[in-house]
Design an enzyme around this catalytic site. Sequence first.
Site, mmCIF file in Angstrom:
data_model
loop_
_atom_site.group_PDB
_atom_site.id
_atom_site.type_symbol
_atom_site.label_atom_id
_atom_site.label_comp_id
_atom_site.label_asym_id
_atom_site.label_seq_id
_atom_site.Cartn_x
_atom_site.Cartn_y
_atom_site.Cartn_z
ATOM 1 N N SER A 19 0.826 -1.198 0.000
ATOM 2 C CA SER A 19 0.000 0.000 0.000
ATOM 3 C C SER A 19 0.863 1.252 0.000
ATOM 4 C CB SER A 19 -0.900 0.000 1.237
ATOM 5 O OG SER A 19 -1.652 1.193 1.292
ATOM 6 N N CYS A 20 0.485 2.215 -0.825
ATOM 7 C CA CYS A 20 1.185 3.497 -0.811
ATOM 8 C C CYS A 20 0.513 4.467 0.155
ATOM 9 C CB CYS A 20 1.261 4.093 -2.211
ATOM 10 S SG CYS A 20 -0.346 4.401 -2.937
ATOM 11 N N LYS A 21 -0.526 3.991 0.824
ATOM 12 C CA LYS A 21 -1.253 4.829 1.776
ATOM 13 C C LYS A 21 -1.537 3.981 3.021
ATOM 14 C CE LYS A 21 -5.153 7.974 1.862
ATOM 15 N NZ LYS A 21 -6.378 8.368 1.171
ATOM 16 N N VAL A 54 5.519 6.872 1.846
ATOM 17 C CA VAL A 54 6.128 5.618 2.275
ATOM 18 C C VAL A 54 5.231 4.469 1.809
ATOM 19 C CG1 VAL A 54 5.020 5.625 4.546
ATOM 20 C CG2 VAL A 54 7.145 4.386 4.229
ATOM 21 N N GLU A 55 5.857 3.417 1.317
ATOM 22 C CA GLU A 55 5.128 2.208 0.935
ATOM 23 C C GLU A 55 5.079 1.281 2.143
ATOM 24 O OE1 GLU A 55 3.889 1.981 -2.307
ATOM 25 O OE2 GLU A 55 4.732 3.988 -2.465
#
Length: 64
Positions: A19-21, A54-55
Site C-alpha cells: 500500500s502506498c497509503k 512511504v510504501e
Amino acid sequence: MYAAIKIIAFGVEKIVYISCKPTSLARDLAVLQQHGYKAERVCCVDLFPGTYHVETVCRLSRIK
C-alpha cells in the site's frame, strides 16, 4: 475495502499487501482480520526519500 472483499472471496492462503497509503492498509487489514487473516509481518519501504511518502508491505496468512 472492496478489493479486500474480492480477495477474501478467492480464499487464498497467503497475501502480500502493498500500500502506498498506510491508512488504506489499516482499513483493509481490519476487514481481512475479521475474515480469518492474520498479519504476520509489516514493514515500511521509503521509495521516495525526501518526501513524506512511504510504501507499506504486509504479509498475511489465513488462520486455519
